[in-house]
Write a protein that holds these residues in place. Structure first.
Motif, PDB file in Angstrom:
ATOM      1  N   ARG A 129      -5.265   7.312   4.394  1.00  0.00           N
ATOM      2  CA  ARG A 129      -5.295   7.104   2.878  1.00  0.00           C
ATOM      3  C   ARG A 129      -6.474   7.510   2.373  1.00  0.00           C
ATOM      4  N   ASP A 130      -6.578   7.944   1.141  1.00  0.00           N
ATOM      5  CA  ASP A 130      -8.154   8.375   0.456  1.00  0.00           C
ATOM      6  C   ASP A 130      -9.064   7.217   0.408  1.00  0.00           C
ATOM      7  N   PRO A 131     -10.151   7.454   1.112  1.00  0.00           N
ATOM      8  CA  PRO A 131     -11.219   6.335   0.876  1.00  0.00           C
ATOM      9  C   PRO A 131     -11.689   5.978  -0.236  1.00  0.00           C
ATOM     10  N   ASP A 132     -11.552   6.665  -1.432  1.00  0.00           N
ATOM     11  CA  ASP A 132     -11.996   6.450  -2.599  1.00  0.00           C
ATOM     12  C   ASP A 132     -11.068   5.334  -3.202  1.00  0.00           C
ATOM     13  N   ALA A 133      -9.791   5.087  -2.949  1.00  0.00           N
ATOM     14  CA  ALA A 133      -8.889   4.168  -3.181  1.00  0.00           C
ATOM     15  C   ALA A 133      -9.274   2.838  -2.643  1.00  0.00           C
ATOM     16  N   PHE A 134     -10.056   2.480  -1.982  1.00  0.00           N
ATOM     17  CA  PHE A 134     -10.276   1.234  -1.355  1.00  0.00           C
ATOM     18  C   PHE A 134     -11.624   0.693  -1.958  1.00  0.00           C
ATOM     19  N   GLN A 135     -11.653  -0.704  -2.177  1.00  0.00           N
ATOM     20  CA  GLN A 135     -12.666  -1.378  -2.798  1.00  0.00           C
ATOM     21  C   GLN A 135     -13.581  -1.787  -1.420  1.00  0.00           C
ATOM     22  N   THR A 136     -12.840  -1.773  -0.385  1.00  0.00           N
ATOM     23  CA  THR A 136     -13.830  -2.283   1.057  1.00  0.00           C
ATOM     24  C   THR A 136     -13.101  -1.571   2.193  1.00  0.00           C
ATOM     25  N   MET A 161       2.145   8.654   7.733  1.00  0.00           N
ATOM     26  CA  MET A 161       1.754   9.888   8.181  1.00  0.00           C
ATOM     27  C   MET A 161       0.295  10.189   7.797  1.00  0.00           C
ATOM     28  N   ALA A 162      -0.361  11.045   8.852  1.00  0.00           N
ATOM     29  CA  ALA A 162      -1.601  11.346   8.564  1.00  0.00           C
ATOM     30  C   ALA A 162      -1.720  12.549   7.290  1.00  0.00           C
ATOM     31  N   GLN A 163      -2.887  12.322   6.509  1.00  0.00           N
ATOM     32  CA  GLN A 163      -2.960  13.208   5.569  1.00  0.00           C
ATOM     33  C   GLN A 163      -4.116  14.175   5.924  1.00  0.00           C
ATOM     34  N   ILE A 164      -5.273  13.902   6.643  1.00  0.00           N
ATOM     35  CA  ILE A 164      -6.396  14.735   6.834  1.00  0.00           C
ATOM     36  C   ILE A 164      -6.844  14.594   8.423  1.00  0.00           C
ATOM     37  N   VAL A 165      -6.886  15.551   8.996  1.00  0.00           N
ATOM     38  CA  VAL A 165      -7.300  15.451  10.359  1.00  0.00           C
ATOM     39  C   VAL A 165      -8.758  16.456  10.634  1.00  0.00           C
ATOM     40  N   GLU A 166      -9.837  15.923  10.761  1.00  0.00           N
ATOM     41  CA  GLU A 166     -10.798  16.833  11.167  1.00  0.00           C
ATOM     42  C   GLU A 166     -11.729  16.330  12.057  1.00  0.00           C
TER      43      GLU A 166
END
Length: 78
Positions: free
Chosen positions: A17-24, A1-6
């Motif tokens: 998903r939160d981009p800060d949770a990704f290593q790459t 499910m989408a969290q943020i739409v802009e």
């Protein structure tokens, strides 16, 4: 499910998903080809979350109206 739409320039950025949770995070060609079956202008960002080896969809960028973009992005990410 989408969290943020802009809106982001000419695209609607649908974040799953939160981009800060990704290593790459990457936009591989094969993911675009899959997305183009839903929307010819879609871009898919996939990545590996920290501590995980599996690739997963981080976000989808789609050209168009926000409501339709969310629906298309969810179809692409499924």
């Amino acid at each position: 499910m989408a969290q943020i739409v802009e809106r982001e320039d000419e695209y609607v950025h649908v974040q799953f998903r939160d981009p800060d949770a990704f290593q790459t995070v990457r936009e591989p060609n094969w993911a675009q080809w899959v997305a183009w079956s839903v929307s010819s202008s879609a871009r898919v960002r996939i990545g590996k979350e920290r501590g995980c080896e599996e690739w997963t969809v981080q976000s989808v960028l789609v050209d168009g109206e926000e409501s339709l973009a969310r629906e298309q992005a969810e179809q692409i990410a499924a």
